[in-house]
Design a protein around this motif. Structure first.
Motif, PDB file in Angstrom:
ATOM      1  N   THR A   1       0.851  -1.185   0.000  1.00  0.00           N
ATOM      2  CA  THR A   1       0.000   0.000   0.000  1.00  0.00           C
ATOM      3  C   THR A   1       0.889   1.237   0.000  1.00  0.00           C
ATOM      4  O   THR A   1       1.766   1.372   0.853  1.00  0.00           O
ATOM      5  N   ILE A   2       0.651   2.109  -0.965  1.00  0.00           N
ATOM      6  CA  ILE A   2       1.450   3.324  -1.111  1.00  0.00           C
ATOM      7  C   ILE A   2       0.531   4.538  -0.994  1.00  0.00           C
ATOM      8  O   ILE A   2      -0.347   4.737  -1.833  1.00  0.00           O
ATOM      9  N   PRO A   3       0.714   5.369   0.039  1.00  0.00           N
ATOM     10  CA  PRO A   3      -0.110   6.573   0.164  1.00  0.00           C
ATOM     11  C   PRO A   3       0.329   7.635  -0.846  1.00  0.00           C
ATOM     12  O   PRO A   3       1.519   7.859  -1.038  1.00  0.00           O
ATOM     13  N   VAL A   4      -0.641   8.239  -1.504  1.00  0.00           N
ATOM     14  CA  VAL A   4      -0.372   9.283  -2.490  1.00  0.00           C
ATOM     15  C   VAL A   4      -1.115  10.559  -2.118  1.00  0.00           C
ATOM     16  O   VAL A   4      -2.067  10.541  -1.336  1.00  0.00           O
ATOM     17  N   ALA A   5      -0.652  11.655  -2.693  1.00  0.00           N
ATOM     18  CA  ALA A   5      -1.326  12.948  -2.562  1.00  0.00           C
ATOM     19  C   ALA A   5      -1.346  13.588  -3.948  1.00  0.00           C
ATOM     20  O   ALA A   5      -0.389  13.457  -4.714  1.00  0.00           O
ATOM     21  N   ILE A   6      -2.433  14.263  -4.261  1.00  0.00           N
ATOM     22  CA  ILE A   6      -2.545  14.997  -5.523  1.00  0.00           C
ATOM     23  C   ILE A   6      -2.400  16.474  -5.214  1.00  0.00           C
ATOM     24  O   ILE A   6      -3.111  17.022  -4.359  1.00  0.00           O
ATOM     25  N   HIS A   7      -1.466  17.124  -5.905  1.00  0.00           N
ATOM     26  CA  HIS A   7      -1.184  18.548  -5.732  1.00  0.00           C
ATOM     27  C   HIS A   7      -1.602  19.263  -7.011  1.00  0.00           C
ATOM     28  O   HIS A   7      -1.033  19.015  -8.074  1.00  0.00           O
ATOM     29  N   ILE A   8      -2.577  20.141  -6.914  1.00  0.00           N
ATOM     30  CA  ILE A   8      -3.118  20.829  -8.081  1.00  0.00           C
ATOM     31  C   ILE A   8      -2.672  22.286  -8.048  1.00  0.00           C
ATOM     32  O   ILE A   8      -3.039  23.038  -7.137  1.00  0.00           O
ATOM     33  N   PHE A   9      -1.899  22.664  -9.037  1.00  0.00           N
ATOM     34  CA  PHE A   9      -1.386  24.030  -9.135  1.00  0.00           C
ATOM     35  C   PHE A   9      -2.287  24.822 -10.072  1.00  0.00           C
ATOM     36  O   PHE A   9      -2.490  24.443 -11.227  1.00  0.00           O
ATOM     37  N   GLN A  10      -2.823  25.916  -9.546  1.00  0.00           N
ATOM     38  CA  GLN A  10      -3.802  26.740 -10.266  1.00  0.00           C
ATOM     39  C   GLN A  10      -3.203  28.098 -10.619  1.00  0.00           C
ATOM     40  O   GLN A  10      -2.145  28.471 -10.110  1.00  0.00           O
ATOM     41  N   ASP A  11      -3.914  28.844 -11.443  1.00  0.00           N
ATOM     42  CA  ASP A  11      -3.475  30.193 -11.769  1.00  0.00           C
ATOM     43  C   ASP A  11      -3.738  31.130 -10.584  1.00  0.00           C
ATOM     44  O   ASP A  11      -4.176  30.689  -9.512  1.00  0.00           O
TER      45      ASP A  11
END
Length: 186
Positions: free
Chosen positions: A13-23
């Protein structure tokens, strides 16, 4: 050594995070609303399914070993973070990804504990995986400052409903690079 799991291999099991870069206005890609969180959870579910189903390669090679279940599960647990006005929403390639990883590690070190999926504005960059060198990959990535062996992938997470499965395929493919697996295709 190759990762070739069998029926008795325990799941990783690998924990992930999503990082969303916006304007600067917090736009141009996904926004922080419940529908976004549900959509990205579905995308990660599809990506996990690709690791579990195996499937046949789009470019089969007789010398490659195929497995029906990689025994790998990526866990998002709603770790979806939004960053507006950083100027990093269009950074591309290993330098752009390193800049994003450094930004997160410096400003939000607790978020850097997870395998990072970094999104740029749609249409600005190609897909890219970054892993510590040495690796089979042709280009050494610059590891983010103060993070020994930190991995990450950069993807263009489009916001149109019709391309979410495509996002999942791309994420699965790029995450397989981070794990030093042969190409994963669905």
């Amino acid at each position: 050594e190759y990762w070739i799991p069998n029926s008795t291999t325990p799941e990783i099991t690998i924990p992930v995070a999503i990082h969303i870069f916006q304007d600067n206005l917090g736009q141009g890609t996904f926004t922080d609303v419940p529908a976004t969180h549900a959509t990205l959870a579905q995308v990660m579910g599809w990506a996990n399914q690709m690791f579990q189903d195996g499937g046949s390669s789009s470019d089969p090679q007789p010398w490659q070993t195929y497995t029906t279940d990689c025994k790998i599960n990526f866990v998002l647990d709603d770790r979806i973070y939004f960053y507006a006005g950083t100027g990093l929403q269009t950074g591309c390639g290993s330098t752009g990804l390193t800049d994003k990883m450094n930004f997160v590690a410096t400003n939000f070190p607790d978020r850097a504990r997870y395998l990072g999926i970094y999104s740029t504005l749609p249409g600005t960059c190609g897909q890219f995986a970054c892993m510590p060198y040495p690796n089979w990959h042709w280009e050494q990535c610059w590891t983010a400052s103060g993070i020994d062996g930190y991995n990450g992938v950069q993807v263009n997470l489009g916001i149109n409903e019709w391309n979410q499965f495509s996002n999942a395929v791309t994420i699965a493919h790029e995450l397989s690079h981070c794990l030093d697996l042969n190409h994963l295709y669905a």
